[in-house]
Design an enzyme around this catalytic site. Structure first.
Site, PDB file in Angstrom:
ATOM      1  CG  ASP A 124      53.010  33.651  50.767  1.00  0.00           C
ATOM      2  OD1 ASP A 124      52.565  34.805  50.649  1.00  0.00           O
ATOM      3  OD2 ASP A 124      52.364  32.732  51.310  1.00  0.00           O
ATOM      4  CD  GLU A 125      50.000  38.642  48.381  1.00  0.00           C
ATOM      5  OE1 GLU A 125      49.891  39.329  47.355  1.00  0.00           O
ATOM      6  OE2 GLU A 125      49.178  38.656  49.295  1.00  0.00           O
TER       7      GLU A 125
HETATM    8  O1  DAU Z   1      50.693  36.042  51.765  1.00  0.00           O
HETATM    9  C1  DAU Z   1      51.212  37.112  52.489  1.00  0.00           C
HETATM   10  C2  DAU Z   1      50.366  38.346  52.260  1.00  0.00           C
HETATM   11  O2  DAU Z   1      49.165  38.156  52.981  1.00  0.00           O
HETATM   12  C3  DAU Z   1      51.059  39.619  52.715  1.00  0.00           C
HETATM   13  O3  DAU Z   1      52.207  39.817  51.942  1.00  0.00           O
HETATM   14  C4  DAU Z   1      50.131  40.810  52.580  1.00  0.00           C
HETATM   15  O4  DAU Z   1      50.734  41.967  53.108  1.00  0.00           O
HETATM   16  C5  DAU Z   1      48.871  40.527  53.357  1.00  0.00           C
HETATM   17  O5  DAU Z   1      47.946  41.589  53.163  1.00  0.00           O
HETATM   18  C6  DAU Z   1      48.239  39.215  52.919  1.00  0.00           C
HETATM   19  O6  DAU Z   1      47.693  39.309  51.580  1.00  0.00           O
HETATM   20  P1  DAU Z   1      46.295  38.632  51.189  1.00  0.00           P
HETATM   21  O7  DAU Z   1      45.749  39.318  50.019  1.00  0.00           O
HETATM   22  O8  DAU Z   1      46.430  37.153  51.143  1.00  0.00           O
HETATM   23  O9  DAU Z   1      45.477  38.990  52.531  1.00  0.00           O
HETATM   24  P2  DAU Z   1      43.979  39.531  52.757  1.00  0.00           P
HETATM   25  O10 DAU Z   1      43.713  39.439  54.216  1.00  0.00           O
HETATM   26  O11 DAU Z   1      43.738  40.814  52.067  1.00  0.00           O
HETATM   27  O12 DAU Z   1      43.108  38.409  52.031  1.00  0.00           O
HETATM   28  C7  DAU Z   1      43.160  37.060  52.455  1.00  0.00           C
HETATM   29  C8  DAU Z   1      42.225  36.276  51.555  1.00  0.00           C
HETATM   30  O13 DAU Z   1      40.864  36.677  51.826  1.00  0.00           O
HETATM   31  C9  DAU Z   1      42.432  36.545  50.071  1.00  0.00           C
HETATM   32  O14 DAU Z   1      42.163  35.358  49.353  1.00  0.00           O
HETATM   33  C10 DAU Z   1      41.368  37.594  49.735  1.00  0.00           C
HETATM   34  C11 DAU Z   1      40.231  37.222  50.669  1.00  0.00           C
HETATM   35  N1  DAU Z   1      39.375  38.353  51.134  1.00  0.00           N
HETATM   36  C12 DAU Z   1      39.986  39.443  51.667  1.00  0.00           C
HETATM   37  C13 DAU Z   1      39.241  40.512  52.107  1.00  0.00           C
HETATM   38  C14 DAU Z   1      39.909  41.732  52.687  1.00  0.00           C
HETATM   39  C15 DAU Z   1      37.996  38.249  51.057  1.00  0.00           C
HETATM   40  O15 DAU Z   1      37.433  37.236  50.584  1.00  0.00           O
HETATM   41  N2  DAU Z   1      37.261  39.315  51.500  1.00  0.00           N
HETATM   42  C16 DAU Z   1      37.813  40.444  52.013  1.00  0.00           C
HETATM   43  O16 DAU Z   1      37.064  41.386  52.381  1.00  0.00           O
END
Ligand code: DAU
Ligand code: NAD
Length: 337
Positions: A124-125
């Site tokens: 969805d990104e």
């Molecule tokens: O929406 C689908 C996407 O979800 C996928 O296409 C990607 O492959 C997948 O990595 C994921 O992306 P996000 O950036 O949304 O996922 P992430 O787990 O990295 O981060 C989720 C949320 O949490 C985002 O708002 C950033 C925040 N976050 C992330 C990390 C790693 C934090 O606040 N602290 C962190 O340390």
């Protein structure tokens, strides 16, 4: 049916292979994976020894290796990608190479192999961000507005997949999917990072104000959705697949995990925000419901609890993952933030 899975040693791909071997007792599965930092054959222990499953180590940018491995396959399900947004900000080159060039190599091979279906797993990104406090949700006709290198490369790949349908008649389908969670998720992503840091007694970094929202989809619901698309989806079509969450902020997600583990909220550490951080994602999955009979079955709270329990039980799995390369990445990403 012989199904060719790329990236099957990663989080969603390995869950999908377990799902497929369980649900399709006569099908053969080939798992083609380069085993990057995110690929882990431990995720597939339960499939090893199954005569219907075969692993081939290979890179999707290697045309000759892909052509050899794909020969004789009926269906391709393409998961392989560089997937972590923060890593794409630190170094986008490999994202272009794998996500764009790799996808194009696979499309050429799929044409030559005359596969009956090429299903491309996207995100969805690619649609960019929604605002907080609205009921807006991404749909299949939402314009593409990717805002970080990861989502830009996934968007490019999606366009190539559709172009191979309209130009060469390759029978493709595409799914744009919400944030998955569940077993075998690499602990660089928010949910497993929070669980494992808390289990190690470490702080949990929250980017910015923590009021960012994701649409959480339990990985088994995603696997079932892919199954429905392969069975009932129309070639050339796109399906948006989301979960059962109402808007839940990152801060609330982490507080839920803290409560499940009986930990202390003092572990929460607000850190510098991610550049180009998308505020909110939400998916309207009504087309998939209408045309495929898709409905997510797993509620966020119940399955977050089961996911936390899985990480508590599988300490050796994530401790091995968090050693080695992960430590260097973690230092680069979080030091001085
Ligand atoms: O929406 C689908 C996407 O979800 C996928 O296409 C990607 O492959 C997948 O990595 C994921 O992306 P996000 O950036 O949304 O996922 P992430 O787990 O990295 O981060 C989720 C949320 O949490 C985002 O708002 C950033 C925040 N976050 C992330 C990390 C790693 C934090 O606040 N602290 C962190 O340390
Ligand atoms: P992951 O990072 O856990 O696994 C990726 C897998 O791809 C690994 O096994 C890795 O070894 C393999 N790989 C990477 N580069 C390769 C290459 N050049 N050749 C062959 N194999 C290679 O990923 P994931 O979270 O399971 O995501 C799978 C797919 O789903 C990706 O296409 C991703 O964009 C998409 N997606 C993920 C999410 C999510 O929340 N994780 C949500 C929506 C869409």
């Amino acid at each position: 049916m012989k199904i060719f899975v790329t990236g099957g040693a990663g989080f969603i791909g390995s869950n999908f292979i377990h799902y497929w071997l369980r649900e399709h007792a006569r099908d053969e599965v080939v798992n083609f994976d380069a085993l990057t930092y995110a690929g882990n054959l431990e995720n597939l222990r339960g499939a090893e020894g199954n005569k219907r499953y075969r692993f081939i180590k290979g890179d999707i940018t290697d045309a000759a290796a892909v052509a050899r491995a794909m020969a004789g396959s009926d269906t391709v399900v393409h998961f392989a990608a560089e997937t972590h947004v923060d890593r794409s900000i630190l170094g986008p080159t490999v994202f272009v190479q794998t996500n764009v060039v790799g996808t194009q190599v696979l499309l050429d091979a799929a044409l030559a192999a005359k596969v009956q279906r090429f299903h491309h797993i996207s995100t969805d990104e690619v649609f960019g961000q929604l605002m907080l406090g609205t009921n807006e949700a991404f749909r299949e006709d939402t314009p593409y507005r990717p805002r970080n290198p990861y989502s830009a490369t996934k968007a490019a790949a999606d366009h190539l997949v559709r172009a191979y349908h309209t130009t060469y008649g390759l029978p493709v389908t595409v799914s744009n999917t919400a944030n998955n969670f569940g077993p075998y998720m690499f602990p660089e992503k928010l949910i497993p990072l929070a669980i494992t840091n808390l289990l190690e007694g470490k702080p949990v970094p929250i980017y910015g104000d923590g009021k960012y929202v994701r649409d959480w989809l339990y990985v088994d619901d995603h696997c079932r959705a892919i199954d429905l698309i392969l069975e009932k989806g129309k070639t050339g079509e796109t399906y948006c697949i989301g979960g059962l969450t109402q808007d839940v902020s990152n801060l609330e997600v982490v507080k839920k995990i803290i409560a499940l583990l009986g930990a202390n909220e003092s572990a929460i550490q607000f850190v510098k925000d991610r550049p180009a951080h998308d505020r909110r994602y939400a998916i309207d999955w009504s087309k998939a419901e209408r045309e495929l009979g898709y409905q997510p079955a797993h509620s966020f709270d119940e399955w977050l609890g089961k996911t936390v329990a899985w990480y508590q039980k599988n300490t050796a799995w994530w401790q091995r993952v968090k050693s080695g390369e992960y430590r260097d990445y973690y230092r680069r990403q979080y030091e001085n933030r």
